[in-house]
Design an enzyme around this catalytic site. Sequence first.
Site, PDB file in Angstrom:
ATOM      1  N   LYS A   1       0.833  -1.199   0.000  1.00  0.00           N
ATOM      2  CA  LYS A   1       0.000   0.000   0.000  1.00  0.00           C
ATOM      3  C   LYS A   1       0.877   1.262   0.000  1.00  0.00           C
ATOM      4  O   LYS A   1       2.090   1.167  -0.061  1.00  0.00           O
ATOM      5  CB  LYS A   1      -0.959  -0.028   1.193  1.00  0.00           C
TER       6      LYS A   1
HETATM    7  C1  LIG Z   1      -5.174  -4.452   1.388  1.00  0.00           C
HETATM    8  C2  LIG Z   1      -6.645  -4.384   1.390  1.00  0.00           C
HETATM    9  C3  LIG Z   1      -7.403  -4.742   2.512  1.00  0.00           C
HETATM   10  C4  LIG Z   1      -6.840  -5.439   3.727  1.00  0.00           C
HETATM   11  O1  LIG Z   1      -5.782  -4.834   4.330  1.00  0.00           O
HETATM   12  P1  LIG Z   1      -4.772  -5.698   5.240  1.00  0.00           P
HETATM   13  O2  LIG Z   1      -3.934  -4.638   5.887  1.00  0.00           O
HETATM   14  O3  LIG Z   1      -4.009  -6.589   4.329  1.00  0.00           O
HETATM   15  O4  LIG Z   1      -5.579  -6.461   6.220  1.00  0.00           O
HETATM   16  C5  LIG Z   1      -8.776  -4.540   2.474  1.00  0.00           C
HETATM   17  N1  LIG Z   1      -9.376  -4.042   1.386  1.00  0.00           N
HETATM   18  C6  LIG Z   1      -8.682  -3.714   0.271  1.00  0.00           C
HETATM   19  C7  LIG Z   1      -9.412  -3.153  -0.896  1.00  0.00           C
HETATM   20  C8  LIG Z   1      -7.291  -3.893   0.236  1.00  0.00           C
HETATM   21  O5  LIG Z   1      -6.615  -3.582  -0.880  1.00  0.00           O
END
Ligand SMILES: *Cc1c(COP(=O)(O)O)cnc(C)c1O
Length: 409
Positions: free
Chosen positions: A202
Amino acid sequence: MSEKLAIHGGKPIRETPLPYGRHWVEEEDIQAVVNVLRSDWITMGPKIDEFEQSVCCYTGAQYAVAVSSGTAALHGAMFGLGIKPGDEVITTAMTFVATANAILYLGGTPVFADIDPKTGNIDPNEIEKKVTPKTKAIIPVHYAGLPCDMAALREIANRYNVRIVEDAAHALGAEYRLDNKWYKVGECAHSDMATFSFHPVKHITTGEGGMILLNDKVLEEKTRRIRMHGVSLDIRKRLDKESIWLYEMVDLGYNYRISDFQCALGISQLKKLNRFLKRRVEIAERYYSAFQEVEELSLPNPSSSLAAVNKHAWHLYVIQLQLDKLKGTRENIYFALRAENIWPQVHYIPVHLHPYYQKRLGYKKGDFPVAESFYERILSLPLYPKMSDEDVDDVVEGVTKVINYYRKR
Ligand SMILES: *Cc1c(COP(=O)(O)O)cnc(C)c1O
């Protein structure tokens, strides 16, 4: 005339694989973590508040709750809203399973809505068709980093008196324009809450981590309790006692805490967010200019009419293959690129097609035709701030080489 593909024994475009996303941790980030590791508080200490404050300051939201993952943040949002068995929550079929799973954790029913094939975002008209008296909330996902149509969502939410929780895992730093004013995703100007993820792919990372942003004090107190076993400290105020053993468990919460050294990493990373975002835009622009003439591809255009009312955060650069103009399938092209050491990804398998959702909730193939056909055509190209110009050139060369081979004409 096309070059021999690596998958057929030709020379790959590059020696080392290029993933679709990756973190960028620098020396000062490492120092920030090490400093906390040498201090008295490695968890439940001051860095957690500081990180929450920094993200509030960046987004403009009033309150933030830092938790152990983006999934925990979504769970916390559903918990805060008091979602319970019998409640329905509408979300997009084109997302990571975590979005819909958060509804299931509270015993609620995820109700999917189809998408707009141009953007990958939930289609407000489809939401409207799914609203029932049981609908309690909508979870839009700002797919790839492009904000959803928040005016349309707000209008629906007002009309049916339902809540909005933005899954903003792709959209830290994104903005949208409404009535001549720019709003940041996470500010919650048109929603009840927004959630972020700090997973390494991210925009900024804490290793694992997430955050809930919101503006309502009452909602914030309830939401925050998910992080520490549903415990409330109000009894100390009520009895006017500072006795530190006094606490009451008032909800069934979890241990969703994040550590101080993770938050130190987050604080340090947030300082670089604008630089990271700028680099993501540059890479998206390079892809667009390299491929805009390629008839076999449909591309997100960084200067389309959408750009006038949206600042895209470019978590993903998702190309759509025009399969009628190609000899191969998405799978053929995926494996051909992988052999060239360009590792694209597919975001996402529509959630309703996963066995759990088919078996337990009765969804089936054909339920969301737009999301399903979108899924057949998409590939996310490598995109992360640490990519060098040479890496970007390799992706351009690799995609060009593979498409040259698979084109029909
Ligand atoms: C990455 C992601 C999540 C979950 O995040 P984590 O930190 O991996 O638990 C939820 N929704 C979307 C759209 C994502 O891209």
